[in-house]
Design an enzyme around this catalytic site. Structure first.
Site, PDB file in Angstrom:
ATOM      1  N   CYS A 106       0.287   3.789   2.785  1.00  0.00           N
ATOM      2  CA  CYS A 106       0.792   3.247   4.060  1.00  0.00           C
ATOM      3  C   CYS A 106       2.284   3.531   4.207  1.00  0.00           C
ATOM      4  CB  CYS A 106       0.552   1.739   4.138  1.00  0.00           C
ATOM      5  SG  CYS A 106      -1.187   1.271   4.047  1.00  0.00           S
ATOM      6  N   CYS A 126       0.830  -1.210   0.000  1.00  0.00           N
ATOM      7  CA  CYS A 126       0.000   0.000   0.000  1.00  0.00           C
ATOM      8  C   CYS A 126       0.868   1.265   0.000  1.00  0.00           C
ATOM      9  CB  CYS A 126      -0.891  -0.069   1.243  1.00  0.00           C
ATOM     10  SG  CYS A 126      -1.617   1.476   1.772  1.00  0.00           S
TER      11      CYS A 126
END
Length: 123
Positions: A42, A39
């Protein structure tokens, strides 16, 4: 506590439950970063989350990989990454969840929720 000032990686349900229990017993705010290795947002927010952990040593910061510890992410009904969940006294703080890599809101929320009880009306 050796974990103060750093983000604790949670790799199984037992570790999560133990840390939740410690946080509940100590009365500390727990901030859980539900993340995934694949991600990009993230990865963007990870160093900011680590800086918040250094700045707020009275708060427990946890990182849970949704692919590694599916049971915990399912328990909290996490559907997007990153998702930040704030826990006090063993329960999620109402209306406090942040979905997405919003570094400004994350900083504000940690500050508001880690303040003494009199200041929690700001949330």
């Amino acid at each position: 506590m050796a974990e103060e000032g750093q983000v604790i990686g949670v790799h199984n349900v037992e570790a999560f439950d133990d840390l939740l229990k410690k946080g509940t017993e100590s009365g500390k705010l727990i901030v859980v970063d539900f993340t995934a290795s694949w991600c990009p947002p993230c990865r963007f927010i990870a160093p900011i989350f680590a800086e918040l952990a250094k700045a707020h040593i009275g708060v427990i910061f946890l990182k849970v990989d949704v692919d590694e510890v599916k049971e915990v992410s399912e328990k909290f009904e996490v559907t997007a990454m990153p998702t930040f969940v704030f826990l006090k006294e063993g329960a999620e703080v109402k209306n406090s969840r942040i979905v997405g890599a919003d570094k400004v809101e994350l900083g504000k929320r940690v500050l508001a929720l880690s303040a003494p009880a009199a200041a929690t009306s700001a949330a």
